[in-house]
Scaffold this active site. Structure first.
Site, PDB file in Angstrom:
ATOM      1  N   ALA A  54      44.195  38.308  45.335  1.00 59.93           N
ATOM      2  CA  ALA A  54      45.142  39.230  45.808  1.00 59.93           C
ATOM      3  C   ALA A  54      44.384  40.388  46.699  1.00 59.93           C
ATOM      4  O   ALA A  54      44.817  41.161  47.777  1.00 59.93           O
ATOM      5  CB  ALA A  54      46.095  40.004  44.968  1.00 59.93           C
ATOM      6  N   VAL A  79      49.066  39.402  40.492  1.00 61.45           N
ATOM      7  CA  VAL A  79      48.412  40.249  39.670  1.00 61.45           C
ATOM      8  C   VAL A  79      48.943  40.248  38.071  1.00 61.45           C
ATOM      9  O   VAL A  79      49.976  40.659  37.990  1.00 61.45           O
ATOM     10  CB  VAL A  79      47.978  41.342  40.209  1.00 61.45           C
ATOM     11  CG1 VAL A  79      46.781  41.886  39.486  1.00 61.45           C
ATOM     12  CG2 VAL A  79      47.619  41.168  41.611  1.00 61.45           C
ATOM     13  N   ILE A  80      48.103  39.652  37.074  1.00 64.66           N
ATOM     14  CA  ILE A  80      48.905  39.987  35.570  1.00 64.66           C
ATOM     15  C   ILE A  80      48.162  41.164  34.894  1.00 64.66           C
ATOM     16  O   ILE A  80      46.761  40.757  35.193  1.00 64.66           O
ATOM     17  CB  ILE A  80      48.619  38.425  34.986  1.00 64.66           C
ATOM     18  CG1 ILE A  80      49.675  37.542  35.827  1.00 64.66           C
ATOM     19  CG2 ILE A  80      49.279  38.518  33.781  1.00 64.66           C
ATOM     20  CD1 ILE A  80      49.645  36.096  35.263  1.00 64.66           C
ATOM     21  N   HIS A  86      41.243  46.702  35.884  1.00 62.48           N
ATOM     22  CA  HIS A  86      41.018  45.829  37.014  1.00 62.48           C
ATOM     23  C   HIS A  86      42.426  45.699  37.536  1.00 62.48           C
ATOM     24  O   HIS A  86      42.598  45.763  38.835  1.00 62.48           O
ATOM     25  CB  HIS A  86      40.691  44.549  36.427  1.00 62.48           C
ATOM     26  CG  HIS A  86      39.889  43.552  37.288  1.00 62.48           C
ATOM     27  ND1 HIS A  86      38.646  43.989  37.924  1.00 62.48           N
ATOM     28  CD2 HIS A  86      40.156  42.454  37.803  1.00 62.48           C
ATOM     29  CE1 HIS A  86      38.161  43.102  38.812  1.00 62.48           C
ATOM     30  NE2 HIS A  86      38.981  42.064  38.895  1.00 62.48           N
TER      31      HIS A  86
END
Ligand code: INI
Length: 153
Positions: A54, A79-80, A86
């Site tokens: 991403a 995005v997890i 981060h």
């Protein structure tokens, strides 16, 4: 009232999709391409470019938008949240960068990036059925392309 029609015929759109979390992003990609075809888009008028993650979406979106060939750019990613900051760095920079590309180039850039706490939330939003966020992103791109055409320069 001015609104953009959600129509793909005669339009050119670029998708830029992250490879990170591909088990989710590939479903978003399927949703986006299905929406493109359902709305009457031609396969040769849809470009798909892949980037590692991403964080790299904005720079590729910028190249595609600045070239002047596309009516809109759709950015897809996932995005997890993990246990580190981060997540914030990547998701914030990705969102900020994509918005900046749209403002700098005048080409609509659509934020089809899932930013979620859990894998389950990601799966829910990438389901092949209704509610696929990739399909919704493509519909937003087509609406914005239509609106921009009607607004003129
Ligand atoms: N990229 C993602 O697209 N999603 C994530 O969840 C993710 N996490 O968790 O790290 C991620 N990292 C890679 C990043 O986008 C860049 O590709 C990498 O840092 C190289 O610049």
């Amino acid at each position: 009232m001015l609104e953009g029609e959600v129509v793909a015929r005669g339009r050119k759109v670029a998708i830029v999709a992250a490879r990170f979390n591909d088990f989710i992003v590939s479903s978003l990609l399927k949703g986006a391409t299905s929406a493109w075809l359902e709305r009457g888009g031609a396969a040769e008028d849809l470009l798909i470019a892949r980037v590692p993650g991403a964080f790299e979406l904005p720079v590729a979106a910028r190249r595609l938008a600045a070239g002047g060939r596309y009516d809109a750019v759709v950015a897809l990613g996932c995005v997890i949240r993990g246990g580190t900051p981060h997540f914030e760095y990547i998701s914030n920079e990705c969102a900020r960068g994509l918005q900046q590309v749209g403002l700098d180039t005048g080409v609509p850039v659509i934020f089809g990036v899932l930013t979620v706490d859990t894998v389950e939330q990601a799966i829910e939003r990438a389901a092949v059925s209704a509610g696929n966020k990739g399909g919704e992103a493509m519909e937003a791109a087509l609406e914005m392309a239509g609106l921009m055409a009607r607004l003129g320069s």
